[in-house]
Design a protein around this motif. Structure first.
Motif, PDB file in Angstrom:
ATOM      1  N   ALA A  23       0.817  -1.211   0.000  1.00 15.09           N
ATOM      2  CA  ALA A  23       0.000   0.000   0.000  1.00 15.09           C
ATOM      3  C   ALA A  23       0.852   1.263   0.000  1.00 15.09           C
ATOM      4  CB  ALA A  23      -0.932  -0.006   1.209  1.00 15.09           C
ATOM      5  N   ALA A  24       2.032   1.168   0.594  1.00 13.96           N
ATOM      6  CA  ALA A  24       2.912   2.339   0.682  1.00 13.96           C
ATOM      7  C   ALA A  24       3.839   2.478  -0.521  1.00 13.96           C
ATOM      8  CB  ALA A  24       3.750   2.249   1.959  1.00 13.96           C
ATOM      9  N   ASP A  25       3.793   1.516  -1.458  1.00 12.49           N
ATOM     10  CA  ASP A  25       4.702   1.514  -2.612  1.00 12.49           C
ATOM     11  C   ASP A  25       4.103   2.357  -3.745  1.00 12.49           C
ATOM     12  OD1 ASP A  25       6.534   1.034  -4.564  1.00 12.49           O
ATOM     13  OD2 ASP A  25       6.171  -1.136  -4.708  1.00 12.49           O
ATOM     14  N   ARG A  26       4.455   3.623  -3.799  1.00 15.54           N
ATOM     15  CA  ARG A  26       3.894   4.530  -4.796  1.00 15.54           C
ATOM     16  C   ARG A  26       4.408   4.242  -6.210  1.00 15.54           C
ATOM     17  NH1 ARG A  26       1.272   8.876  -2.577  1.00 15.54           N
ATOM     18  NH2 ARG A  26       1.511   9.136  -0.306  1.00 15.54           N
ATOM     19  N   SER A  27       5.458   3.440  -6.325  1.00 17.12           N
ATOM     20  CA  SER A  27       5.989   3.117  -7.656  1.00 17.12           C
ATOM     21  C   SER A  27       5.155   2.069  -8.370  1.00 17.12           C
ATOM     22  CB  SER A  27       7.434   2.613  -7.539  1.00 17.12           C
ATOM     23  OG  SER A  27       7.480   1.366  -6.842  1.00 17.12           O
ATOM     24  N   ASN A  28       4.258   1.416  -7.658  1.00 16.55           N
ATOM     25  CA  ASN A  28       3.437   0.359  -8.246  1.00 16.55           C
ATOM     26  C   ASN A  28       2.026   0.890  -8.497  1.00 16.55           C
ATOM     27  OD1 ASN A  28       2.193  -1.989  -9.045  1.00 16.55           O
ATOM     28  ND2 ASN A  28       2.481  -3.079  -7.110  1.00 16.55           N
ATOM     29  N   PRO A  29       1.614   0.974  -9.757  1.00 21.41           N
ATOM     30  CA  PRO A  29       0.264   1.489 -10.042  1.00 21.41           C
ATOM     31  C   PRO A  29      -0.845   0.586  -9.519  1.00 21.41           C
ATOM     32  CG  PRO A  29       1.286   0.619 -12.029  1.00 21.41           C
ATOM     33  CD  PRO A  29       2.353   0.658 -10.982  1.00 21.41           C
ATOM     34  N   LYS A  30      -0.537  -0.630  -9.191  1.00 17.81           N
ATOM     35  CA  LYS A  30      -1.533  -1.563  -8.682  1.00 17.81           C
ATOM     36  C   LYS A  30      -1.303  -1.847  -7.192  1.00 17.81           C
ATOM     37  CE  LYS A  30      -2.317  -3.828 -13.140  1.00 17.81           C
ATOM     38  NZ  LYS A  30      -2.380  -5.119 -13.885  1.00 17.81           N
ATOM     39  N   ARG A  31      -0.757  -0.865  -6.505  1.00 19.20           N
ATOM     40  CA  ARG A  31      -0.368  -1.096  -5.111  1.00 19.20           C
ATOM     41  C   ARG A  31      -1.568  -1.414  -4.218  1.00 19.20           C
ATOM     42  NH1 ARG A  31       0.364   4.434  -2.036  1.00 19.20           N
ATOM     43  NH2 ARG A  31      -0.787   5.891  -3.355  1.00 19.20           N
ATOM     44  N   PHE A  32      -2.719  -0.791  -4.469  1.00 17.94           N
ATOM     45  CA  PHE A  32      -3.872  -1.053  -3.610  1.00 17.94           C
ATOM     46  C   PHE A  32      -4.478  -2.427  -3.901  1.00 17.94           C
ATOM     47  CE2 PHE A  32      -3.877   3.698  -3.629  1.00 17.94           C
ATOM     48  CZ  PHE A  32      -3.555   3.848  -2.292  1.00 17.94           C
ATOM     49  N   GLY A  33      -4.392  -2.866  -5.154  1.00 13.20           N
ATOM     50  CA  GLY A  33      -4.823  -4.214  -5.466  1.00 13.20           C
ATOM     51  C   GLY A  33      -3.945  -5.243  -4.781  1.00 13.20           C
ATOM     52  N   ASN A  34      -2.623  -5.027  -4.828  1.00  9.28           N
ATOM     53  CA  ASN A  34      -1.701  -5.920  -4.130  1.00  9.28           C
ATOM     54  C   ASN A  34      -1.970  -5.918  -2.632  1.00  9.28           C
ATOM     55  OD1 ASN A  34      -0.538  -6.207  -6.643  1.00  9.28           O
ATOM     56  ND2 ASN A  34       1.565  -5.983  -5.912  1.00  9.28           N
ATOM     57  N   ALA A  35      -2.181  -4.719  -2.095  1.00  3.06           N
ATOM     58  CA  ALA A  35      -2.427  -4.613  -0.655  1.00  3.06           C
ATOM     59  C   ALA A  35      -3.692  -5.366  -0.258  1.00  3.06           C
ATOM     60  CB  ALA A  35      -2.530  -3.142  -0.255  1.00  3.06           C
ATOM     61  N   ALA A  36      -4.737  -5.242  -1.070  1.00  2.00           N
ATOM     62  CA  ALA A  36      -5.987  -5.948  -0.766  1.00  2.00           C
ATOM     63  C   ALA A  36      -5.805  -7.456  -0.879  1.00  2.00           C
ATOM     64  CB  ALA A  36      -7.084  -5.476  -1.723  1.00  2.00           C
ATOM     65  N   PHE A  37      -5.074  -7.906  -1.901  1.00  2.00           N
ATOM     66  CA  PHE A  37      -4.890  -9.344  -2.113  1.00  2.00           C
ATOM     67  C   PHE A  37      -4.132  -9.965  -0.950  1.00  2.00           C
ATOM     68  CE2 PHE A  37      -3.033 -13.156  -3.925  1.00  2.00           C
ATOM     69  CZ  PHE A  37      -4.054 -13.659  -4.714  1.00  2.00           C
ATOM     70  N   VAL A  72      -3.850  -7.109  -9.486  1.00  2.00           N
ATOM     71  CA  VAL A  72      -2.598  -7.473  -8.822  1.00  2.00           C
ATOM     72  C   VAL A  72      -1.464  -7.330  -9.811  1.00  2.00           C
ATOM     73  CG1 VAL A  72      -1.338  -9.299  -7.616  1.00  2.00           C
ATOM     74  CG2 VAL A  72      -3.812  -9.080  -7.309  1.00  2.00           C
ATOM     75  N   GLY A  73      -0.413  -6.629  -9.412  1.00  2.00           N
ATOM     76  CA  GLY A  73       0.732  -6.415 -10.299  1.00  2.00           C
ATOM     77  C   GLY A  73       2.038  -6.488  -9.548  1.00  2.00           C
ATOM     78  N   ARG A  74       3.099  -6.576 -10.291  1.00  2.00           N
ATOM     79  CA  ARG A  74       4.437  -6.724  -9.703  1.00  2.00           C
ATOM     80  C   ARG A  74       4.967  -5.377  -9.251  1.00  2.00           C
ATOM     81  NH1 ARG A  74       9.315 -10.144 -12.584  1.00  2.00           N
ATOM     82  NH2 ARG A  74      10.906  -9.822 -10.969  1.00  2.00           N
ATOM     83  N   GLY A  75       5.393  -5.315  -7.997  1.00  2.00           N
ATOM     84  CA  GLY A  75       5.969  -4.093  -7.461  1.00  2.00           C
ATOM     85  C   GLY A  75       7.479  -4.068  -7.603  1.00  2.00           C
ATOM     86  N   SER A  76       8.070  -2.939  -7.238  1.00  2.00           N
ATOM     87  CA  SER A  76       9.528  -2.784  -7.283  1.00  2.00           C
ATOM     88  C   SER A  76      10.011  -2.237  -5.944  1.00  2.00           C
ATOM     89  CB  SER A  76       9.933  -1.828  -8.415  1.00  2.00           C
ATOM     90  OG  SER A  76       9.501  -2.321  -9.666  1.00  2.00           O
TER      91      SER A  76
END
Length: 317
Positions: A23-37, A72-76
């Motif tokens: 959720a705190a990873d602003r570099s990932n456009p799908k950060r909220f989806g990842n956080a929810a998953f 859901v997407g890959r973060g960095s």
């Protein structure tokens, strides 16, 4: 007493941390989806026994919806750079594998000590769950060694873990879901239906053809469910016990053991076995995500034939 529930709490806390960091990873456009998953995964492990069957059902639907609709997407995550890793590799060499080796060593030797020394009488671990508990203990020991030896930043293990789990994505939970599907198939009577169909088209007394149906069925159901352990209760109830064991007098130990090997042949040929076939392709960044499966087919098919012959020869001597 340390029970399996402790491991659920440990794993749940890890996924909760992944959710917060995502959720705190602003570099990932799908950060909220990842956080929810990963947050839903954390809830299932931390409170799955509290929210009941209906709550867990909605939770699974939520996981499927988030993954299926591409949320859901890959973060960095901020981890070590390529230059830093090369520097550590040149300095420490193969000693870098020491923390990873601590985990299986703790599980193996700890289990042996607990089962074959007076330590087992202490009741420290839940009965028949000591290997799982010691595996979790090995993870904690490995982390402790890493911090004392390499002194990484405090969040480095969690950030590296999030990088890895994001690389795997939804496939990380596929084995658990497919194993649950196997239980549902067995409870729904799929095995009885398959057994009835087998009796209807295979001549009575044909041991070899029945063995072929059993072994090939194990492989096919494993390809569908991604897990030979999920396929086993279906096929053993349909063909293994009523026909091969009870009707034809086969050795149940051989039929069960080699039948599982036949199922593992299906594991080699299916993307549903994501932890074996898709995850390595993702982690190695292969151009063809099915490259691992394609390389294994030439081994799986002859091995399946060999297992059929093995059951026919060994189980009916």
């Amino acid at each position: 007493m340390i029970t399996l529930h402790w491991l659920y709490v440990l794993a749940g806390a890890m996924f909760a941390a992944f959710a917060l960091l995502s959720a705190a990873d602003r570099s990932n456009p799908k950060r909220f989806g990842n956080a929810a998953f990963w947050g839903l995964m954390a809830i299932s492990l931390l409170a799955g026994d509290l929210i009941g069957d209906l709550g867990n059902g909605f939770l699974v639907l939520g996981l499927a919806g988030l993954a299926g609709f591409g949320f859901v997407g890959r973060g960095s995550p901020p981890t070590t750079s390529e230059e830093e890793r090369e520097r550590w590799s040149a300095r420490l060499g193969n000693r870098l594998f020491l923390p990873a080796l601590i985990i299986p060593a703790t599980a193996l030797f700890g289990t042996l000590l607990y089962n074959y020394t007076p330590l087992g009488q202490s009741g420290l671990f839940e009965a028949k769950r000591e290997t799982y508990v010691l595996l979790g203990l090995g993870v904690l020991l490995a982390l402790l060694v890493v911090f004392l030896w390499l002194r990484p930043p405090a969040l480095a293990p969690l950030q590296e873990g999030r990088r890895l789990i994001d690389s795997i994505g939804w496939a990380a939970v596929l084995p658990q879901m497919l194993a649950a599907l196997g239980v549902l198939f067995a409870a729904a009577g799929v095995g009885d239906i398959i057994g009835g169909l087998t009796r209807s088209f295979i001549p009575e007394g044909s041991v070899f053809l029945t063995t072929v149906v059993f072994a090939v069925g194990m492989a096919l159901f494993t390809m569908i469910m991604g897990n030979a352990f999920a396929a086993f209760p279906v096929m053993i109830a349909a063909v293994g016990v009523p026909l091969l064991v009870q009707a034809y007098g086969g050795n149940p130990a051989v039929i069960g053991a080699v039948g599982m090997l036949a199922g593992f042949c299906g594991t080699l040929m299916t993307p549903m076995a994501a932890n074996f076939n898709l995850v390595p392709a993702a982690l190695l960044e292969l151009k063809d995500q099915y490259g691992v499966i394609k390389a294994q087919v030439a081994t799986a098919l002859p091995l399946l034939l060999f297992n059929i012959l093995l059951i026919t020869v060994m189980a009916f001597r």
